[in-house]
Scaffold this active site. Structure first.
Site, PDB file in Angstrom:
ATOM      1  N   HIS A  54       0.886  -1.170   0.000  1.00  0.00           N
ATOM      2  CA  HIS A  54       0.000   0.000   0.000  1.00  0.00           C
ATOM      3  C   HIS A  54       0.920   1.215   0.000  1.00  0.00           C
ATOM      4  CE1 HIS A  54      -2.264  -3.077   2.348  1.00  0.00           C
ATOM      5  NE2 HIS A  54      -3.323  -2.575   1.749  1.00  0.00           N
ATOM      6  N   ASP A  57       2.476   1.751   3.284  1.00  0.00           N
ATOM      7  CA  ASP A  57       3.420   0.748   3.823  1.00  0.00           C
ATOM      8  C   ASP A  57       4.836   1.207   3.485  1.00  0.00           C
ATOM      9  OD1 ASP A  57       1.195  -0.829   4.358  1.00  0.00           O
ATOM     10  OD2 ASP A  57       1.475  -2.100   2.592  1.00  0.00           O
ATOM     11  N   MET A  88       2.512  -5.779  -7.851  1.00  0.00           N
ATOM     12  CA  MET A  88       1.212  -5.153  -7.552  1.00  0.00           C
ATOM     13  C   MET A  88       1.391  -4.042  -6.519  1.00  0.00           C
ATOM     14  SD  MET A  88      -1.136  -5.281  -4.788  1.00  0.00           S
ATOM     15  CE  MET A  88      -1.864  -6.730  -4.029  1.00  0.00           C
ATOM     16  N   GLU A 181     -10.931  -6.216  -5.302  1.00  0.00           N
ATOM     17  CA  GLU A 181     -10.855  -7.296  -4.310  1.00  0.00           C
ATOM     18  C   GLU A 181     -12.100  -7.296  -3.439  1.00  0.00           C
ATOM     19  OE1 GLU A 181      -7.255  -7.387  -1.987  1.00  0.00           O
ATOM     20  OE2 GLU A 181      -8.173  -8.654  -0.477  1.00  0.00           O
ATOM     21  N   LYS A 183     -14.875  -8.296  -0.597  1.00  0.00           N
ATOM     22  CA  LYS A 183     -14.900  -8.816   0.775  1.00  0.00           C
ATOM     23  C   LYS A 183     -16.278  -8.497   1.350  1.00  0.00           C
ATOM     24  CE  LYS A 183     -12.189  -8.831   5.073  1.00  0.00           C
ATOM     25  NZ  LYS A 183     -11.127  -8.205   5.869  1.00  0.00           N
ATOM     26  N   GLU A 217      -9.868 -13.337  -2.794  1.00  0.00           N
ATOM     27  CA  GLU A 217      -9.076 -13.801  -1.638  1.00  0.00           C
ATOM     28  C   GLU A 217      -9.775 -14.965  -0.948  1.00  0.00           C
ATOM     29  OE1 GLU A 217      -7.139 -11.020   1.028  1.00  0.00           O
ATOM     30  OE2 GLU A 217      -7.937 -12.104   2.758  1.00  0.00           O
ATOM     31  N   HIS A 220     -11.945 -14.216   2.049  1.00  0.00           N
ATOM     32  CA  HIS A 220     -13.114 -13.352   1.894  1.00  0.00           C
ATOM     33  C   HIS A 220     -14.355 -14.124   1.451  1.00  0.00           C
ATOM     34  CE1 HIS A 220     -10.275  -9.639   1.381  1.00  0.00           C
ATOM     35  NE2 HIS A 220     -10.115 -10.276   2.516  1.00  0.00           N
ATOM     36  N   ASP A 245      -5.298 -13.512  -3.917  1.00  0.00           N
ATOM     37  CA  ASP A 245      -4.800 -13.417  -2.547  1.00  0.00           C
ATOM     38  C   ASP A 245      -5.014 -14.757  -1.862  1.00  0.00           C
ATOM     39  OD1 ASP A 245      -4.039 -10.818  -2.904  1.00  0.00           O
ATOM     40  OD2 ASP A 245      -5.349  -9.963  -1.349  1.00  0.00           O
ATOM     41  N   ASP A 255     -11.742 -12.305  10.853  1.00  0.00           N
ATOM     42  CA  ASP A 255     -10.881 -12.273   9.665  1.00  0.00           C
ATOM     43  C   ASP A 255      -9.485 -12.777  10.041  1.00  0.00           C
ATOM     44  OD1 ASP A 255      -9.660 -11.611   7.309  1.00  0.00           O
ATOM     45  OD2 ASP A 255      -9.860  -9.447   7.561  1.00  0.00           O
ATOM     46  N   ASP A 257      -6.786 -14.498   8.277  1.00  0.00           N
ATOM     47  CA  ASP A 257      -5.553 -14.347   7.481  1.00  0.00           C
ATOM     48  C   ASP A 257      -4.488 -15.373   7.836  1.00  0.00           C
ATOM     49  OD1 ASP A 257      -6.467 -12.254   5.939  1.00  0.00           O
ATOM     50  OD2 ASP A 257      -5.593 -10.690   7.194  1.00  0.00           O
ATOM     51  N   ASP A 287      -1.664 -13.127   1.096  1.00  0.00           N
ATOM     52  CA  ASP A 287      -2.157 -12.011   1.911  1.00  0.00           C
ATOM     53  C   ASP A 287      -2.544 -12.579   3.268  1.00  0.00           C
ATOM     54  OD1 ASP A 287      -2.980  -9.666   2.896  1.00  0.00           O
ATOM     55  OD2 ASP A 287      -4.776  -9.478   1.668  1.00  0.00           O
TER      56      ASP A 287
END
Ligand code: GCO
Ligand code: MN
Ligand code: MN
Length: 383
Positions: A54, A57, A88, A181, A183, A217, A220, A245, A255, A257, A287
């Site tokens: 991002h 980041d 990406m 993406e 979700k 993802e 998701h 993802d 969530d 991950d 991800d």
């Protein structure tokens, strides 16, 4: 060595994944924040091919342009030194309080304009680092109460934003494609474009649908209780699987991950088998993040585990495809045969009068129990 990742595997991680310090709604960070250069070095050490980010980041939201330049210079030097690429990039349109009611779908036109400005700058940054795919995850694009936002208005605003940004990318001549993406929820109570299917239908309404695909993802669709593979297959068939993802998630939980393959081995297997069988050649992006219990060694174990599990499952898919007993069962299902040879008036008339042995059709056992057990045994390593 077996199951050692290579660049041809196109394994990527976000800076935010291996950089996740373990903050959650109930607790403070448990791991030190590492700078982007250290994270690139970590990813190179574990054998990844790509690193995604991002905007914030990499460059803090309040950085001066001199700071931005220095950060990008150090980061791209680390990329050159390690050979990692940036496949990406994406925008953080969810952390800053300004986006508490969404970015592109906010009720406030100033917030929507600010979101466009932030995204254009983030696109410039991503392209500067070599990104060819740009992800849009609408984390805050939703509601807790439908009293607060008109869902038709929200879709209209979302469309306007994506049309604006497609036009920007074309105007700049960037070689960039967008991937939405979906979700269903988290962090909002409900998020717009909740599933792969919602996103695919929406893309068809944009000014430049050819520029826009999806980034499904695992977690998701799984959070929504859906079959992820089916969404991926539909995206693939539509020519819209631009990115993916990979992670894992137990249905009905928060969530999570999790590390790829950590929760649903069989679903992960059929996903890998699908991607390999159809020849998906895009990035395989993890991800996910390490459990909050982990230190740096645990973060590396997490990242290595994602890639290793993918490669083991890829090997299992090869084995499944080559298994004579499995193939014989599939052959008995007359997989490749057509029900009709297409429509003609004569064919329709003939079909209307054809007689079927309905009882025999219903009585036939399909041996799916056996087929599934063979699959399980391939996965358990006893075949
Ligand atoms: C999530 C999402 C994000 C996005 C990321 C890239 O559940 O938080 O998966 O991690 O993938 O923002 O767009
Ligand atoms: Mn997610
Ligand atoms: Mn994601």
């Amino acid at each position: 060595m077996a199951y050692t990742p290579t660049p041809a595997d196109r394994f990527s991680f976000g800076l935010w994944t291996v950089g996740n310090p373990g903050r959650d709604p109930f607790g403070e960070p448990v791991r030190p924040v590492r700078d982007p250069v250290a994270l690139v070095e970590l990813l190179a050490e574990v054998g990844a091919w790509g690193v995604n980010f991002h905007d914030n980041d990499l460059v803090p939201i309040d950085a001066t342009s001199a700071e931005r330049e220095r950060i990008v210079r150090d980061f791209t030097a680390a990329l050159r030194a390690t050979g990692l690429v940036v496949p990406m990039a994406t925008t953080n349109l969810f952390s800053d309080p300004a986006f508490k009611d969404g970015a592109f779908t906010s009720n406030d036109p100033q917030v929507r304009a600010f979101a466009l400005q932030k995204t254009m700058r983030a696109i410039d940054l991503g392209v500067e680092c070599g990104a060819e795919i740009y992800v849009f995850w609408g984390g805050r694009e939703g509601v807790e109460s439908d009293a607060s936002k008109d869902p038709l208005e929200a879709l209209k605003r979302y469309r306007e934003a994506l049309n604006f940004l497609c036009a920007y990318v074309r105007d700049q001549g960037y070689p960039l494609r967008f991937a939405l993406e979906p979700k269903p929820n988290e962090p909002r109570g409900d998020i717009y474009l909740a599933t792969v299917g919602h996103a695919l239908a929406f893309i068809a309404t944009l000014d430049h649908p050819e520029m826009v695909g999806v980034n499904p993802e695992v977690a998701h669709e799984t959070m929504a209780g859906l079959n992820f593979l089916h969404g991926v297959a539909q995206a693939w068939e539509a020519g819209k699987l631009f990115h993916i993802d990979l992670n894992d998630q137990v249905i009905g939980r928060y969530d999570q991950d999790f590390r790829f393959g950590a929760a649903n081995l069989k679903a992960s297997f059929f996903l890998v088998k699908f991607l390999e069988d159809v020849g998906y050649s895009g990035p395989r992006h993890f991800d996910a993040h390490a459990y909050r219990t982990e230190d740096l060694a645990g973060v590396k174990a997490f990242a290595r585990g994602c890639m290793r599990t993918y490669l083991v499952l890829k090997e299992k898919a090869r084995q499944w495809n080559a298994d004579p007993e499995i193939q014989a069962l599939l052959a008995e299902l007359s997989y490749g045969e057509q029900a009709t040879s297409g429509y003609s008036r004569a064919a329709a008339e003939a079909l209307k009068t054809r007689s079927f042995d309905r009882a025999a059709l219903g009585a036939r056992g399909l041996a799916y129990e056996h087929l599934d057990q063979l699959t399980i045994e391939v996965l358990l390593g006893v075949r």
